[in-house]
Design a protein around this motif. Structure first.
Motif, PDB file in Angstrom:
ATOM      1  N   TRP A  39       0.823  -1.207   0.000  1.00 16.21           N
ATOM      2  CA  TRP A  39       0.000   0.000   0.000  1.00 16.21           C
ATOM      3  C   TRP A  39       0.863   1.266   0.000  1.00 16.21           C
ATOM      4  O   TRP A  39       0.586   2.221  -0.738  1.00 16.21           O
ATOM      5  N   ASN A  40       1.883   1.277   0.826  1.00 15.05           N
ATOM      6  CA  ASN A  40       2.750   2.459   0.892  1.00 15.05           C
ATOM      7  C   ASN A  40       3.458   2.696  -0.434  1.00 15.05           C
ATOM      8  O   ASN A  40       3.536   3.839  -0.916  1.00 15.05           O
ATOM      9  N   PHE A  41       3.995   1.635  -1.032  1.00 15.58           N
ATOM     10  CA  PHE A  41       4.695   1.754  -2.311  1.00 15.58           C
ATOM     11  C   PHE A  41       3.750   2.264  -3.400  1.00 15.58           C
ATOM     12  O   PHE A  41       4.115   3.129  -4.200  1.00 15.58           O
ATOM     13  N   ARG A  42       2.525   1.738  -3.421  1.00 13.58           N
ATOM     14  CA  ARG A  42       1.563   2.169  -4.438  1.00 13.58           C
ATOM     15  C   ARG A  42       1.189   3.638  -4.257  1.00 13.58           C
ATOM     16  O   ARG A  42       1.095   4.391  -5.243  1.00 13.58           O
ATOM     17  N   ASN A  43       1.011   4.065  -3.019  1.00 16.17           N
ATOM     18  CA  ASN A  43       0.681   5.468  -2.761  1.00 16.17           C
ATOM     19  C   ASN A  43       1.826   6.401  -3.150  1.00 16.17           C
ATOM     20  O   ASN A  43       1.602   7.496  -3.672  1.00 16.17           O
TER      21      ASN A  43
END
Length: 362
Positions: free
Chosen positions: A297-301
């Motif tokens: 999730w963090n990488f995608r954001n």
């Protein structure tokens, strides 16, 4: 189904060997909950995998002692395996009316996986579909002719009686199982190739499988499915699956990867949510499963790259992403996620075309 009950066989065979390799699959809309005989409570759709396969060779010969009992031995990865026999015996009993020859022969079943058994990758799907395809190869020798379409349809039907999700492993690359109002040909008895338009964005999709926990699952899928009987949220869950499959139709047609990720991840978390609210309740995710999800999730954001996850009934994480962004996303996986895998183990897979026959010496 009556169409799969054979009339008297027109030919006889003495002995021989057949072989198939069949892939696992990863559901995007999940099947969870069933009724007899192995029929789904809701429709599902899956990507067929490529590298995660079961290879099965089935030797058959006349029984030494004629009679009505089943006669077979199972060898898993070269070693005789008694643990698999009860499940296969139950499978043979279920399919007897559709393949009456199973009581005429002694079978030596040799099988092996390209991935860890019982680790949240659908080994029952690949294993039972490979077995069903071997049986269909034998049946095709007992009749004058058999159309390829019928062969695959009946193989999927038989595979379902061994393991529900196995009916989605015969063909590729997107397979629907379970009746859905908006998908022509969909039914509860066998899987079909998704018949509607699919945007090029979803071709050659990658699936990197992080092996968070390679041990035996603490609860079998069969037990998990049965816990849906009387589950307080079961009815709404089955409705949700229908709705998500309808939404996914538009997503697949339009090439909406963001919408695809939302449905896929929601389905994965809902599956585990149903397990956590069953009676008895259980948790199959591990701490590293949650760490990986948050990292994704963090990488995608931060990057805007279209990487998402799904889960089967286990701790392992399937990371799905499109071909066009595969280099950067795979680098992220190696740099930030592999450390959470058991012994650093992971599998690089992608979407495949289904099962294939093996050349076997009799």
């Amino acid at each position: 189904m009556k169409e799969f009950i054979p009339s008297a066989y027109s030919k006889q065979v003495e002995s021989g060997a057949v072989g198939w390799q069949s892939p696992s699959n990863i559901a995007l809309v999940k099947y969870w909950g069933k009724r007899d005989p192995q029929l789904p409570e809701n429709p599902s759709i899956s990507f067929t995998l490529d590298a995660c396969r079961t290879k099965t060779i089935m030797h058959y010969s006349p029984k030494i002692y004629p009679g009505n009992s089943l006669s077979f031995d199972v060898y898993f990865e070269g070693e005789k395996n008694e643990a698999f026999k009860p499940k296969i015996a139950k499978f043979f009993e279920r399919i007897e009316q559709y393949c009456p020859f199973v009581r005429d022969f002694h079978f030596k079943i040799e099988t092996e996986n390209t991935f860890p058994h019982s680790s949240g990758i659908a080994s029952s799907a690949s294993g039972m579909s490979a077995l069903a395809l071997c049986l269909m190869s034998i049946e095709s020798e007992l009749v004058d002719s058999m159309q390829d379409d019928f062969f695959k349809k009946k193989a999927s039907f038989l595979a379902r009686l061994g393991s529900g999700s196995a009916c989605r492993s015969i063909e590729g690359d997107l397979i629907v199982w379970g009746e859905h109002d908006n998908i022509k040909g969909s039914n509860d008895f066998y899987g079909i190739q998704y018949p509607d338009e699919v945007h090029p964005n979803f071709k050659n999709y990658h699936d990197t499988i992080l092996l968070i926990d390679k041990g035996e699952k603490q609860v079998s899928s069969t037990v998990g499915h049965n816990l849906m009987h009387g589950h307080p949220f079961a009815k709404n869950r089955f409705l949700q699956a229908h709705e998500n499959l309808s939404k996914l139709q538009a997503v697949l047609k339009e090439g909406d990867i963001e919408g695809f990720i939302k449905i896929m991840e929601s389905e994965a978390l809902t599956l585990h949510g149903m397990m956590m609210t069953s009676s008895p309740y259980f948790i199959l995710m591990k701490p590293n499963t949650l760490k990986v999800i948050n990292k994704i999730w963090n990488f995608r954001n931060e990057t805007g790259l279209p990487v998402g996850f799904t889960l089967d009934a286990g701790a392992n994480v399937h990371i799905l992403y499109p071909e066009n962004d595969s280099v950067r996303i795979f680098q992220f996986i190696k740099d930030q996620l592999v450390e959470y895998c058991q012994n650093g183990h992971y599998i690089c897979d992608r979407i495949g075309k289904g099962a294939s026959q093996l050349k076997v010496k009799s």
